[in-house]
Write a protein that holds these residues in place. Structure first.
Motif, PDB file in Angstrom:
ATOM      1  N   SER A  91      27.633  45.231  39.089  1.00 16.18           N
ATOM      2  CA  SER A  91      28.546  44.639  37.922  1.00 16.18           C
ATOM      3  C   SER A  91      28.112  43.192  37.951  1.00 16.18           C
ATOM      4  O   SER A  91      26.939  42.727  38.290  1.00 16.18           O
ATOM      5  N   ILE A 130      32.495  39.606  34.191  1.00 14.73           N
ATOM      6  CA  ILE A 130      33.726  40.279  34.071  1.00 14.73           C
ATOM      7  C   ILE A 130      34.804  39.346  34.070  1.00 14.73           C
ATOM      8  O   ILE A 130      36.205  39.790  33.682  1.00 14.73           O
ATOM      9  N   TYR A 131      34.809  38.219  34.496  1.00 17.39           N
ATOM     10  CA  TYR A 131      35.815  37.268  35.061  1.00 17.39           C
ATOM     11  C   TYR A 131      36.349  36.711  33.712  1.00 17.39           C
ATOM     12  O   TYR A 131      37.284  35.946  33.638  1.00 17.39           O
ATOM     13  N   GLU A 170      37.123  37.237  44.031  1.00 17.73           N
ATOM     14  CA  GLU A 170      37.387  38.690  43.693  1.00 17.73           C
ATOM     15  C   GLU A 170      38.747  39.210  43.355  1.00 17.73           C
ATOM     16  O   GLU A 170      38.881  40.016  42.679  1.00 17.73           O
ATOM     17  N   ALA A 211      40.460  40.387  36.166  1.00 14.38           N
ATOM     18  CA  ALA A 211      39.410  40.338  35.189  1.00 14.38           C
ATOM     19  C   ALA A 211      39.800  39.744  33.720  1.00 14.38           C
ATOM     20  O   ALA A 211      40.776  39.899  33.448  1.00 14.38           O
ATOM     21  N   LEU A 248      32.827  45.862  32.717  1.00 12.61           N
ATOM     22  CA  LEU A 248      34.398  45.877  33.181  1.00 12.61           C
ATOM     23  C   LEU A 248      35.011  47.199  33.068  1.00 12.61           C
ATOM     24  O   LEU A 248      35.418  47.873  33.689  1.00 12.61           O
ATOM     25  N   GLU A 265      33.677  49.384  35.851  1.00 13.00           N
ATOM     26  CA  GLU A 265      34.470  48.935  37.092  1.00 13.00           C
ATOM     27  C   GLU A 265      35.893  49.947  37.171  1.00 13.00           C
ATOM     28  O   GLU A 265      36.180  50.254  38.120  1.00 13.00           O
ATOM     29  N   HIS A 266      36.537  49.888  36.090  1.00 10.11           N
ATOM     30  CA  HIS A 266      37.829  50.388  35.742  1.00 10.11           C
ATOM     31  C   HIS A 266      37.461  52.036  36.122  1.00 10.11           C
ATOM     32  O   HIS A 266      38.287  52.625  36.682  1.00 10.11           O
ATOM     33  N   ARG A 319      29.353  41.998  42.088  1.00 15.97           N
ATOM     34  CA  ARG A 319      29.431  41.112  40.884  1.00 15.97           C
ATOM     35  C   ARG A 319      28.451  40.013  40.913  1.00 15.97           C
ATOM     36  O   ARG A 319      28.646  39.162  41.917  1.00 15.97           O
TER      37      ARG A 319
END
Ligand code: WQD
Length: 343
Positions: free
Chosen positions: A123, A127-128, A138, A142, A154, A157-158, A176
């Motif tokens: 990742s 995504i942040y 962490e 997001a 992202l 990740e989901h 990440r």
């Protein structure tokens, strides 16, 4: 252990394959060579004195994956394969969603059919999104990634969170990454972008080696100490070691585990240029232009979770990162295709 590494011929993948071989693992690479070169794997074999299994194929190719998992015993999967250019993703979002998202869906399905539930996913700190206090932890929610590339990461990740929630057998690491640069200190493997580099350090390298006349610095009016963007650059060798630690940690950590991989230190564009000039003993001409759309002023990692849970910490500083990048660039001025000045 026998590890499947998707995208194993690419920049981060090849360094991680080497680290895996050096710690005694067997490696099978799945790569379609869309943005990589098989020469990288030959050099990994040369450096390690070991052989790398190779399947040429696509992660979105269900038949290829089903065949692979049927024929080969796999204990764990490190999933690097994916497109990674922010600008390209804005011009061709479908390619990014198909490759990065659909590719991962097909991979996970094939894994579950084969009873393989251990996955380390590449990742990205992108995504942040914007608007968090620094350093990035962490636990922060997001944000809104500024590109289809970032959104594809992202989305995956989901998907992986949902998968782990649905079946307790999954053991998943979401790594990440901040800004990986550098190369193996031998200069035999490194980053070999196709076409015009969009990332800072590959561009600086090509200026240093004489392939490009000057660098464009995107903005010197950011609220940072020298006005240029600040990022958390980390050495690709440290990043590779982080993958090994994450994979090992998954033995005792079911579900989804998220780890930032960064140094915790930010450096500005001008600091990177100055460090590269010192390492290469070359002048890097640059001119300043306006900000690049979508760029954030400054971000860096809080890497303390990885330190506590993985016993991992980036060990190499900026000077070493750019010295190793230069070693790679001057030995291979035109990347893998240009051959090497190594012998
Ligand atoms: C770093 C700094 C630029 C090029 C992106 C993705 C991220 C990850 C890495 C990967 C910024 C400045 C850059 C140039 C410049 N994805 N710059 N002149 O934007 O932090 O991250 O790449 O595969 O997800 O978002 O990295 O190296 O492009 O930029 O001045 O020619 O250098 O403005 O401040 P970035 P970068």
């Amino acid at each position: 252990m026998r590890i499947l590494v998707t995208g194993g011929a690419g920049y981060i993948g090849s360094h991680t394959v080497l680290a895996l071989l050096e710690s005694g693992h067997e490696v099978l690479v799945l790569d379609n060579f869309s943005n990589s070169n098989r020469e990288s794997l030959k050099r990994v074999e040369e450096l390690s004195g070991k052989t790398v299994g190779l399947v040429e194929g696509d992660t979105a190719d269900t038949a290829c994956l089903e065949h692979l998992f049927r024929e080969q015993p796999i204990d764990s999967v490190l999933h690097f394969a994916g497109f990674k250019s922010v600008g390209e993703s804005m011009a061709d979002p479908l390619a990014y969603y198909i490759n990065n998202l659909a590719g991962t869906l097909a991979l996970c399905r094939a894994m579950s059919h084969a009873g393989v539930y251990e996955l380390v996913f590449s990742s990205s700190a992108t995504i942040y999104g914007d608007g968090h206090p620094m350093p990035l932890q962490e636990s922060y929610p997001a944000g809104q990634p500024a590109s289809p590339y970032g959104r594809s990461k992202l989305m995956v990740e989901h998907v992986l969170q949902d998968l782990a929630a649905s079946d307790g057998r999954w053991r998943i690491a979401l790594l990440r990454y901040f800004n990986p640069i550098g190369a193996h200190p031998s200069g035999m493997i490194g980053d070999d972008p196709r076409g015009l580099p969009t990332n800072l350090v590959p561009f600086v390298s090509q200026v240093a080696v004489g392939r490009r006349d000057e660098l464009v610095v995107y903005g010197n009016d950011y609220p940072t100490h020298d006005g240029t963007g600040v990022r958390d650059y980390l050495h690709v060798m440290d990043l590779a070691e982080g993958h090994l630690r994450a994979m090992e940690a998954l033995r005792t950590r079911p579900g989804v585990n998220i780890w930032n991989l960064g140094t915790g230190q930010g450096h500005s564009v001008l600091e990177v240029i100055a460090a590269y000039e010192r390492a290469s003993n070359r002048h890097i001409p640059y001119r300043v232009e306006s900000r690049r759309p979508g760029d954030i002023a400054a971000y860096w990692a809080d890497p303390s979770k990885a330190r506590a849970e993985l016993d991992w910490q980036a060990r190499r500083g900026l000077e070493e990162m750019v010295a190793d990048t230069w070693q790679w660039q001057k030995t291979n001025p035109h990347g893998y295709q240009g051959g090497s000045n190594h012998e």
